[in-house]
Motif scaffolding. Structure first.
Motif, PDB file in Angstrom:
ATOM      1  N   GLN A 125       0.817  -1.214   0.000  1.00  0.00           N
ATOM      2  CA  GLN A 125       0.000   0.000   0.000  1.00  0.00           C
ATOM      3  C   GLN A 125       0.851   1.265   0.000  1.00  0.00           C
ATOM      4  O   GLN A 125       0.331   2.359  -0.131  1.00  0.00           O
ATOM      5  CB  GLN A 125      -0.941  -0.004   1.211  1.00  0.00           C
ATOM      6  CG  GLN A 125      -1.951  -1.138   1.189  1.00  0.00           C
ATOM      7  CD  GLN A 125      -2.769  -1.162  -0.093  1.00  0.00           C
ATOM      8  OE1 GLN A 125      -3.332  -0.148  -0.500  1.00  0.00           O
ATOM      9  NE2 GLN A 125      -2.842  -2.316  -0.734  1.00  0.00           N
ATOM     10  N   GLY A 126       2.171   1.107   0.137  1.00  0.00           N
ATOM     11  CA  GLY A 126       3.085   2.237   0.057  1.00  0.00           C
ATOM     12  C   GLY A 126       3.433   2.794   1.422  1.00  0.00           C
ATOM     13  O   GLY A 126       2.833   2.436   2.428  1.00  0.00           O
ATOM     14  N   ALA A 180       0.078   6.662   7.476  1.00  0.00           N
ATOM     15  CA  ALA A 180      -0.892   6.573   6.386  1.00  0.00           C
ATOM     16  C   ALA A 180      -2.017   5.613   6.743  1.00  0.00           C
ATOM     17  O   ALA A 180      -3.186   5.859   6.426  1.00  0.00           O
ATOM     18  CB  ALA A 180      -0.195   6.139   5.100  1.00  0.00           C
ATOM     19  N   ARG A 181      -1.680   4.503   7.423  1.00  0.00           N
ATOM     20  CA  ARG A 181      -2.728   3.561   7.839  1.00  0.00           C
ATOM     21  C   ARG A 181      -3.663   4.208   8.852  1.00  0.00           C
ATOM     22  O   ARG A 181      -4.874   3.987   8.839  1.00  0.00           O
ATOM     23  CB  ARG A 181      -2.102   2.289   8.419  1.00  0.00           C
ATOM     24  CG  ARG A 181      -1.585   1.332   7.374  1.00  0.00           C
ATOM     25  CD  ARG A 181      -1.490  -0.087   7.920  1.00  0.00           C
ATOM     26  NE  ARG A 181      -0.654  -0.156   9.095  1.00  0.00           N
ATOM     27  CZ  ARG A 181       0.668  -0.287   9.074  1.00  0.00           C
ATOM     28  NH1 ARG A 181       1.304  -0.336   7.919  1.00  0.00           N
ATOM     29  NH2 ARG A 181       1.361  -0.362  10.196  1.00  0.00           N
ATOM     30  N   LEU A 182      -3.092   5.011   9.770  1.00  0.00           N
ATOM     31  CA  LEU A 182      -3.931   5.725  10.733  1.00  0.00           C
ATOM     32  C   LEU A 182      -4.883   6.680  10.018  1.00  0.00           C
ATOM     33  O   LEU A 182      -6.034   6.849  10.417  1.00  0.00           O
ATOM     34  CB  LEU A 182      -3.056   6.507  11.715  1.00  0.00           C
ATOM     35  CG  LEU A 182      -2.320   5.712  12.789  1.00  0.00           C
ATOM     36  CD1 LEU A 182      -1.372   6.620  13.559  1.00  0.00           C
ATOM     37  CD2 LEU A 182      -3.302   5.032  13.732  1.00  0.00           C
ATOM     38  N   SER A 183      -4.404   7.303   8.937  1.00  0.00           N
ATOM     39  CA  SER A 183      -5.202   8.313   8.244  1.00  0.00           C
ATOM     40  C   SER A 183      -6.400   7.717   7.526  1.00  0.00           C
ATOM     41  O   SER A 183      -7.380   8.418   7.275  1.00  0.00           O
ATOM     42  CB  SER A 183      -4.325   9.091   7.247  1.00  0.00           C
ATOM     43  OG  SER A 183      -3.998   8.287   6.122  1.00  0.00           O
ATOM     44  N   ALA A 228       4.588  14.576   1.814  1.00  0.00           N
ATOM     45  CA  ALA A 228       3.751  15.703   1.407  1.00  0.00           C
ATOM     46  C   ALA A 228       2.394  15.232   0.909  1.00  0.00           C
ATOM     47  O   ALA A 228       1.370  15.897   1.114  1.00  0.00           O
ATOM     48  CB  ALA A 228       4.453  16.513   0.326  1.00  0.00           C
ATOM     49  N   GLN A 229       2.374  14.082   0.247  1.00  0.00           N
ATOM     50  CA  GLN A 229       1.095  13.566  -0.227  1.00  0.00           C
ATOM     51  C   GLN A 229       0.168  13.235   0.943  1.00  0.00           C
ATOM     52  O   GLN A 229      -1.008  13.599   0.950  1.00  0.00           O
ATOM     53  CB  GLN A 229       1.308  12.321  -1.079  1.00  0.00           C
ATOM     54  CG  GLN A 229       0.014  11.785  -1.656  1.00  0.00           C
ATOM     55  CD  GLN A 229       0.142  10.364  -2.165  1.00  0.00           C
ATOM     56  OE1 GLN A 229       1.050   9.646  -1.780  1.00  0.00           O
ATOM     57  NE2 GLN A 229      -0.761   9.964  -3.026  1.00  0.00           N
ATOM     58  N   VAL A 230       0.699  12.540   1.959  1.00  0.00           N
ATOM     59  CA  VAL A 230      -0.126  12.195   3.125  1.00  0.00           C
ATOM     60  C   VAL A 230      -0.535  13.457   3.882  1.00  0.00           C
ATOM     61  O   VAL A 230      -1.692  13.599   4.296  1.00  0.00           O
ATOM     62  CB  VAL A 230       0.635  11.215   4.043  1.00  0.00           C
ATOM     63  CG1 VAL A 230      -0.158  10.949   5.322  1.00  0.00           C
ATOM     64  CG2 VAL A 230       0.899   9.895   3.320  1.00  0.00           C
ATOM     65  N   ALA A 231       0.408  14.393   4.040  1.00  0.00           N
ATOM     66  CA  ALA A 231       0.072  15.644   4.722  1.00  0.00           C
ATOM     67  C   ALA A 231      -1.026  16.392   3.979  1.00  0.00           C
ATOM     68  O   ALA A 231      -1.971  16.920   4.587  1.00  0.00           O
ATOM     69  CB  ALA A 231       1.325  16.521   4.845  1.00  0.00           C
TER      70      ALA A 231
END
Length: 471
Positions: A125-126, A180-183, A228-231
């Motif tokens: 999933q990256g 990212a998993r938390l998001s 930056a993508q996740v942010a």
């Protein structure tokens, strides 16, 4: 900088001859070198014949892969007189690489890492490992990662360069994977957004420190692009469009400079979504079409460009083009190759089919809402129900979004009873999620139910329940 065909010139012809020499010295065929770099062997042939002008990032990758020891970079630098002569600005230009970022350029304290589900390794999933460009690298333990980040923080505060140590890189990539998993598993809290951005600013400071030593911070900028993508997504889901746009644009510039085609392909999808949520389908279409510019020969790139163009065309009310783009996205996805699976494993198999059908359902629902066509609404319901059936249980927010969308598909089909039956059990979760995309879906459903059946007792009850929960 986009790679472009160029006439045979003295500089690039010489570069090609030296490249061929270095490749043969390394014992590689054109095909083998292309596989290592993720390019077709026909492009390697063009490089060696001097018919392609290469960006600085790709020259550096060739240097590293072939152990050229600066031979190739020295020739390429002469193509325009100096490295700063690259069209569009040099990737070595500090002013363009390290523009002010949200929250300032100096890193904050990393702070405590409170991650319950720490990964043993990177996942499909990256993100990919920015050093090895794989998804199977091991991640150091949480305690070791805390120590590595503290050391990086101390060095940044003292303005000392930090070596590109694989353990530190893997720890940062693993931390982002956990964040990212938390998001996607819980509402996008301010604390999580702040945590991601603190680490991101530290990574940018690390990249700047490396840059000041005279080395190009390829690995650090790739990490920064992924962060930056996740942010940006966290800010977008919190309704903070301006900060989200800033992070996406910074990430795209870092990905471009670091020659990271995967991030360059993904970030425009976020920009397209943000433009569509902001009510600008024309801009959304432009970003979606721009995805193909990364490499129209990659199946996963073309799957994304068609899927996001479908959403934009639907928002513009263009039914024929919406359906054409949906069909192309499905066709491209069905034909993905092993190379696509290596670069974008999250878009392959069942996970990828879920994404494609979810996007198709959203596009067709938007079209049905705009045109009032019930047959299109039923198509949208089938695609959305298919995505829901494929969705793994670890994605509760995605399940909520698709559930609200499915209810809306039935409302667009003129069936308020089915819509209310589907949304009933999910109302509280959808409100409590406080996620922009879910909230938009919910408002659209409420608008359609109230607009046509506002006098029905069940619809009034639904709206009263929404108001009572949204306090």
């Amino acid at each position: 900088m986009p790679v472009k065909d160029a006439p045979v010139s003295g500089v690039w012809a010489e570069f090609g001859r030296q490249l061929r020499h270095c490749r043969r010295r390394a014992g590689l065929t054109q095909h083998q070198l292309g596989l290592r770099l993720g390019y077709h062997h026909s492009l390697v042939s063009k490089w060696e014949s001097g018919k392609r002008e290469l960006p600085a990032g790709l020259v550096r990758r060739l240097e590293a892969e072939l152990g050229a020891g600066g031979e190739l970079s020295a020739i390429a630098a002469g193509a325009h007189g100096s490295p700063t002569g690259w069209p569009g600005g040099s990737p070595w230009d500090t002013a363009s690489l390290f523009l002010p970022v949200p929250g300032g350029r100096q890193p904050d304290l990393i702070g405590p890492l409170t991650v319950d589900d720490w990964p043993a390794g990177l996942s499909t999933q990256g993100p990919r490992c920015p050093l090895h460009e794989r998804v199977d690298c091991a991640v150091p333990g949480l305690g070791d990662t805390r120590a590595l980040l503290a050391e990086m923080q101390r060095a940044a505060e003292d303005r000392l360069p930090v070596a590109t140590d694989p353990e530190t890189v893997h720890g940062l990539a693993g931390l982002l994977s956990a964040q990212a998993r938390l998001s996607v598993g819980a509402p996008p809290t301010a604390a999580l957004a702040s945590s991601v951005e603190r680490v991101l600013r530290s990574v940018v400071a690390w990249a700047e420190a490396v840059h000041l030593t005279g080395s190009f911070p390829t690995v650090q900028l790739r990490l920064a692009a992924d962060y930056a993508q996740v942010a940006g997504r966290l800010r977008m889901e919190r309704g903070q469009s301006a900060i989200a746009m800033a992070w996406f644009c910074h990430g795209l510039r870092w990905a471009q400079s670091a020659d990271d085609d995967v991030a360059r392909g993904i970030l425009p999808t976020d920009l397209s979504t943000l433009a569509r949520l902001d009510g600008d389908p024309t801009a959304a279409l432009g970003y979606a079409q721009g995805i193909a510019a990364v490499d129209s020969g990659r199946g996963w790139i073309m799957t994304l460009t068609h899927a996001y163009q479908a959403r934009a065309y639907a928002a513009l009310g263009d039914g024929a083009e919406t359906r054409r783009q949906v069909a192309l996205a499905r066709r491209r996805h069905a034909a993905l190759t092993a190379r696509d699976a290596a670069e974008a494993p999250w878009l392959c198999g069942v996970d990828g089919m879920t994404r494609v059908e979810s996007t198709a359902g959203g596009a067709l629902r938007d079209l049905a809402a705009a045109t009032g066509d019930r047959a299109t609404a039923r198509e949208a319901a089938r695609a959305t129900a298919g995505a829901l059936a494929l969705l793994p249980p670890r994605l509760p927010l995605a399940e909520l979004l698709l559930t609200v969308r499915l209810a809306d598909c039935h409302a667009c089909d003129g069936d308020p009873d089915a819509a209310l039956a589907i949304i009933g059990p999910a109302i509280e979760g959808a409100i409590r999620a406080r996620q922009m995309t879910i909230s938009r879906e919910l408002r659209g459903l409420e608008m359609r139910l109230a607009g046509r059946w506002g006098e029905l007792r069940a619809v009034r009850g639904f709206r009263d329940r929404l108001r009572s929960l949204d306090t």
